[in-house]
Enzyme design. Structure first.
Site, PDB file in Angstrom:
ATOM      1  N   SER A 144       0.831  -1.198   0.000  1.00 27.16           N
ATOM      2  CA  SER A 144       0.000   0.000   0.000  1.00 27.16           C
ATOM      3  C   SER A 144       0.879   1.266   0.000  1.00 27.16           C
ATOM      4  O   SER A 144       1.733   1.400  -0.868  1.00 27.16           O
ATOM      5  CB  SER A 144      -0.927  -0.045   1.218  1.00 27.16           C
ATOM      6  OG  SER A 144      -1.989   0.852   1.074  1.00 27.16           O
ATOM      7  N   ASP A 301      -8.520  -6.755  -4.732  1.00 26.82           N
ATOM      8  CA  ASP A 301      -8.136  -5.434  -4.213  1.00 26.82           C
ATOM      9  C   ASP A 301      -8.662  -4.352  -5.160  1.00 26.82           C
ATOM     10  O   ASP A 301      -8.075  -4.083  -6.192  1.00 26.82           O
ATOM     11  CB  ASP A 301      -6.607  -5.361  -4.105  1.00 26.82           C
ATOM     12  CG  ASP A 301      -6.140  -4.056  -3.460  1.00 26.82           C
ATOM     13  OD1 ASP A 301      -6.969  -3.144  -3.251  1.00 26.82           O
ATOM     14  OD2 ASP A 301      -4.941  -3.967  -3.148  1.00 26.82           O
ATOM     15  N   HIS A 334      -8.018  -5.243  -0.292  1.00 28.25           N
ATOM     16  CA  HIS A 334      -6.715  -4.628  -0.059  1.00 28.25           C
ATOM     17  C   HIS A 334      -6.011  -5.228   1.165  1.00 28.25           C
ATOM     18  O   HIS A 334      -4.788  -5.299   1.225  1.00 28.25           O
ATOM     19  CB  HIS A 334      -6.906  -3.117   0.113  1.00 28.25           C
ATOM     20  CG  HIS A 334      -5.623  -2.350   0.170  1.00 28.25           C
ATOM     21  ND1 HIS A 334      -4.648  -2.455  -0.800  1.00 28.25           N
ATOM     22  CD2 HIS A 334      -5.140  -1.469   1.084  1.00 28.25           C
ATOM     23  CE1 HIS A 334      -3.631  -1.659  -0.489  1.00 28.25           C
ATOM     24  NE2 HIS A 334      -3.899  -1.068   0.643  1.00 28.25           N
TER      25      HIS A 334
END
Lengths: 362, 206
Positions: A144, A301, A334
């Site tokens: 991320s 995601d 995610h």
């Protein structure tokens, strides 16, 4: 293994904007041992709400946020590698940020803290890594926002990074990603307790910060994972939906561990990040790097969709750069980068072993 | 064809073309393996010939194993991935037992010869006498050791022979630098179009 977050103080740091923060504290933890050749150091960079406590157990019993990936025999094997993790600049977990006292005024910075960028976070990490006597990292890895720092490292310090592992990440935020961050920021600033960032002597904007976090958690999951985890189940005690209860709990829990102003600064740093500096193509900016890459994305995601990872991979391929890429199948959205341990560990183990061979050869 | 790595490679892969390829590739070269599977060949080349090994694989499960072996493999489709690579990016581009499976083999060959200085192409020979016999005697789509699939679930969509490849190469002015013909792991010296199970061509631009 019990670990304690260390704090190292540096005289100053100059930001990309030219603004100087002095002094600057950097919180970090290390695991494993640096070898004599100093060739086995790996920097782990954390996601938006992470901190330096990536592995092991703190004195108060908190397990690290990537504990299942870092440790003896794990993906980042601390029997082989020296692993470092730092809290980002602008954070609220020991590294200098809006919650820190500005020595010039004796007051907390609050909203007078300068705008920081992903590049500034990397500058701070570079200072710390150098202070530990490491000239060239074997690898920089993170998911991320961590992946953004990984990319920034590879581009701004190509000589200092032998390999890079950006996971579930992007070279720049899309409008959708900026949009969700903006909702979070507006939730905080709409809370009267936020008070222009001056809440240190009263109560923090708990409701706003909590709502911001609730939105965040929705984006970290997937339709499938929420259906599986909550469905339409309702709690027996108060009749609210399980998903409502979960989000409220996560929101309120977050208030106890995160600073609202840090939320504003760090989400802004993510939104401002653009590896290509406004250019359409990533190819020119990646011309500088000689780093080998392992890029990982996840099927479900939707916050950091695979096309964003592919954009990085294809730019590297256009340069004939050494890159491995896989889209792992997962229903966790995610969050998968924190959850899907076995497959990632297998990939990373092989990638690091090969990187280590190349490092010694270079 | 007996190289110093020969027996070991043959034991490892049990595939004649892999053994040959591992002997042909020069140490220290940059190699792209199209359809690299679990990366056995590339990992071997990296470990034993110091090769800069890259792979493309469409199956996620195989790709997972390839990367876990330390191979820089990428999840992609052979026919669409080549466009991104710069000219002459690789010393060798390998296409093993796959040419007969791609939709546009000629285009793939042209792309391979653009991104690679040399191509090593291995494919099963549809002209092999057992295939001819199976077709002739049964009157059905041939099913042999070499082509073990029923017609309706075969990945093979083009059925080329040794001669077919030679003719196309001549027409397209591809230079065939070396050619090897195999029956099992044994090399065939005469009448390859009839006797070879697998053909291995080292090709470059004329």
């Amino acid at each position: 293994m019990v670990v304690e977050t260390q704090i190292k103080r540096f005289d100053s740091i100059e930001l990309e904007s030219g603004v100087v923060i002095q002094p600057v504290d950097i919180a970090y933890e290390t695991y494993g041992a640096l070898n004599a050749a100093q060739s086995n150091a790996i920097l782990i960079v954390h996601a938006f709400s992470g901190d330096a406590h990536a592995a092991g157990e703190s004195a108060d019993g908190q397990r690290g946020w990537w504990e299942n990936m870092i440790g003896p025999g794990k993906g980042f094997d601390t029997d082989k590698y020296f692993v470092i993790c730092t809290n980002v600049l602008g954070g609220c977990k020991g590294t200098t940020g809006p919650i820190s006292i500005n020595p010039a005024t004796g007051q907390r910075y609050g909203m007078s803290f300068p705008v920081v960028t992903i590049g500034d976070m990397v500058r701070a990490q570079k200072m710390l890594v150098e202070s530990l006597g490491i000239k060239r990292l074997l690898s920089v890895a993170g998911g991320s926002m961590g992946g953004m720092q990984v990319l920034e490292w590879a581009v701004s310090h190509p000589e200092s990074v032998a390999s890079a592992i950006p996971i579930a990440s992007t070279a720049r935020h899309s409008a959708q990603q900026i949009a969700f961050n903006e909702v979070g920021r507006q939730a905080i600033m709409a809370d009267p307790d936020w008070n222009g960032g001056e809440y240190f002597d009263s109560k923090p904007p708990a409701r706003g910060l909590s709502v911001a976090r609730m939105v965040g958690h929705i984006t970290y999951m997937s339709d499938a994972s929420m259906r599986e985890k909550f469905g339409r189940r309702q709690r027996e005690d108060n009749g609210i939906f399980e998903v409502e209860s979960y989000l409220r709990y996560r929101g309120s829990q977050f208030v106890d561990r995160f600073d609202a102003n840090s939320y504003l600064y760090i989400t802004k740093a993510m939104d401002l990040f653009d590896l290509a500096n406004g250019a359409q193509s990533l190819v020119p900016v990646l011309n500088k790097t000689r780093t080998r890459f392992l890029v990982i994305s996840f099927t479900s995601d939707w916050l950091y969709p695979s096309y964003q990872s592919l954009e990085i991979v294809n730019a590297l391929r256009r340069r004939n750069q050494d890159v491995a890429y896989i889209e792992l199948t997962s229903s966790y959205g995610h969050d998968a980068f924190l959850v899907e341990v076995d497959e990632q560990a297998e990939l990373i183990t092989g990638f690091l072993a090969r990187s280590m061979k190349d490092y010694s050869r270079a | 064809m007996k190289g110093e790595h020969g027996p070991l490679v043959h034991e490892l892969f049990g595939r004649g073309d892999y053994g040959l390829i591992s002997e042909i590739v020069e140490p220290g070269s940059c190699v792209l393996d199209l359809g690299c599977g679990e990366g056995e060949l590339l990992a071997w080349l990296a470990d034993n010939k110091n090769v800069d090994a890259r792979g493309v694989e469409i199956s996620p499960a195989k790709l997972q194993k390839a990367i876990a072996r330390g191979v820089s493999a990428y999840q992609g489709d052979i026919e669409s991935c080549l466009a991104d690579y710069p000219d002459k990016a690789f010393d060798y581009v390998l296409l093993s037992q796959t040419l007969q499976e791609v939709r546009y083999p000629k285009q793939v060959m042209q792309d391979i010869l653009r991104v690679g200085r040399r191509a090593i192409i291995a494919f099963p020979n549809f002209g092999h006498y057992k295939v001819r016999l199976a077709h002739l005697l049964n009157g059905r789509a041939p099913k042999t050791k070499l082509f073990p699939y029923d017609w309706y679930d075969s990945p093979n969509i083009h059925f080329l022979t040794v001669d077919d490849f030679e003719i196309l190469a001549a027409r397209e002015r591809w230079q065939i630098e070396r050619r090897y013909f195999l029956s099992g792991t044994k090399e065939i010296k005469a009448m390859p179009n009839l006797l070879a199970e697998v053909a291995v061509f080292v090709v470059s631009h004329a």
